[in-house]
Enzyme design. Structure first.
Site, mmCIF file in Angstrom:
data_model
loop_
_atom_site.group_PDB
_atom_site.id
_atom_site.type_symbol
_atom_site.label_atom_id
_atom_site.label_comp_id
_atom_site.label_asym_id
_atom_site.label_seq_id
_atom_site.Cartn_x
_atom_site.Cartn_y
_atom_site.Cartn_z
ATOM 1 N N SER A 39 17.137 -6.742 -69.021
ATOM 2 C CA SER A 39 17.168 -5.721 -67.977
ATOM 3 C C SER A 39 16.000 -5.971 -67.026
ATOM 4 O O SER A 39 15.055 -6.694 -67.366
ATOM 5 C CB SER A 39 17.029 -4.329 -68.616
ATOM 6 O OG SER A 39 16.693 -3.339 -67.661
ATOM 7 N N TYR B 176 12.836 1.183 -75.044
ATOM 8 C CA TYR B 176 13.861 0.311 -74.460
ATOM 9 C C TYR B 176 13.215 -0.851 -73.716
ATOM 10 O O TYR B 176 13.626 -2.009 -73.862
ATOM 11 C CB TYR B 176 14.735 1.135 -73.514
ATOM 12 C CG TYR B 176 15.773 0.340 -72.764
ATOM 13 C CD1 TYR B 176 16.948 -0.066 -73.382
ATOM 14 C CD2 TYR B 176 15.578 0.003 -71.419
ATOM 15 C CE1 TYR B 176 17.906 -0.793 -72.690
ATOM 16 C CE2 TYR B 176 16.526 -0.723 -70.723
ATOM 17 C CZ TYR B 176 17.692 -1.116 -71.359
ATOM 18 O OH TYR B 176 18.635 -1.839 -70.662
#
Length: 256
Positions: free
Chosen positions: A138, A151
């Site tokens: 990401s 995350y």
């Protein structure tokens, strides 16, 4: 350019989002076999995938990324069924910062285990013929995210693992190249209920900014990721944001 003809492709991930869109687009290539690995089968989506190209053999293998034994057994079955694996795409991703074990297990450690279990079927010195591993990270693997610190830690870990495995020496011996994809904000299930999944409650400003920001569609991100794969740059990292592709050039801070 990468030649998809006759390739065996393994996808680890759910039946939605960017990874699934990649599978649907890859079914239009002249591949030989598509293996989907996830904890639950979606029969209707499997039928939809097969209908795109009836000449490709599509199979499902149940696998729990939170269990090393499950990964080991499932990957062995998939490898034996295919004979060898040419392309592996690790596309699983969850955003559950309050559940540290699941966030790290599904996003990072499960991905590492599945990759290492697949290597004997890819490594040209073992049962493989060389190939490509693509790991989904990401933009929060490149930058901090105070609302989703766990995350972000997992996403940073994916890049560290991918770059390390993408070392020139490993590629020369195994014939397996590694790449990482870093999508920006995308319309997906992960973007739902953000406020319930933050690291802690001091995150309103970031959540509000994400909720109001423009997002790309999964299919346009998938198309750009496949384009990046076809460039075959071992150890590379790619940002895919608003349908645009950009290679990340890391800065070296230390060298032995």
């Amino acid at each position: 350019m990468f030649d998809w003809t006759g390739k065996n492709v393994v996808y680890v991930g759910s039946f939605s989002g960017i990874g699934w869109q990649m599978m649907m687009q890859l079914m239009q290539k002249d591949i030989k076999m598509m293996g989907i690995m996830h904890r639950m089968e979606n029969v209707e989506m499997m039928k939809k995938l097969q209908a795109i190209n009836p000449s490709v053999k599509v199979v499902f293998m149940q696998m729990n990324l939170m269990g090393k034994m499950s990964i080991d057994q499932a990957m062995k079955k998939m490898g034996q069924m295919m004979g060898h694996i040419d392309v592996m795409i690790n596309g699983e991703g969850v955003l559950l910062d309050k559940d540290v074990e699941t966030t790290m297990g599904m996003n990072l450690t499960g991905m590492i285990h599945s990759t290492m279990m697949a290597m004997p079927y890819m490594d040209k010195t073992q049962m493989g013929m060389g190939g490509m591993v693509v790991n989904m990270s990401s933009v929060y693997g490149l930058e901090p995210a105070h609302a989703f610190a766990v995350y972000a830690a997992a996403m940073h870990g994916i890049l560290g693992f991918t770059r390390s495995m993408g070392d020139k020496m490993i590629y020369q011996k195994t014939g397996v190249m590694f790449m990482a994809m870093c999508p920006g904000l995308t319309n997906s299930e992960m973007m739902m209920n953000l406020r319930d999944n933050v690291t802690w409650h001091h995150s309103e400003s970031m959540v509000e900014a994400i909720e109001s920001a423009k997002r790309q569609m999964p299919e346009e991100a998938a198309m750009q990721m496949i384009h990046a794969m076809e460039m075959m740059k071992n150890g590379s990292m790619w940002i895919v944001n608003m349908g645009q592709l950009k290679e990340v050039m890391p800065t070296m801070h230390w060298q032995m």
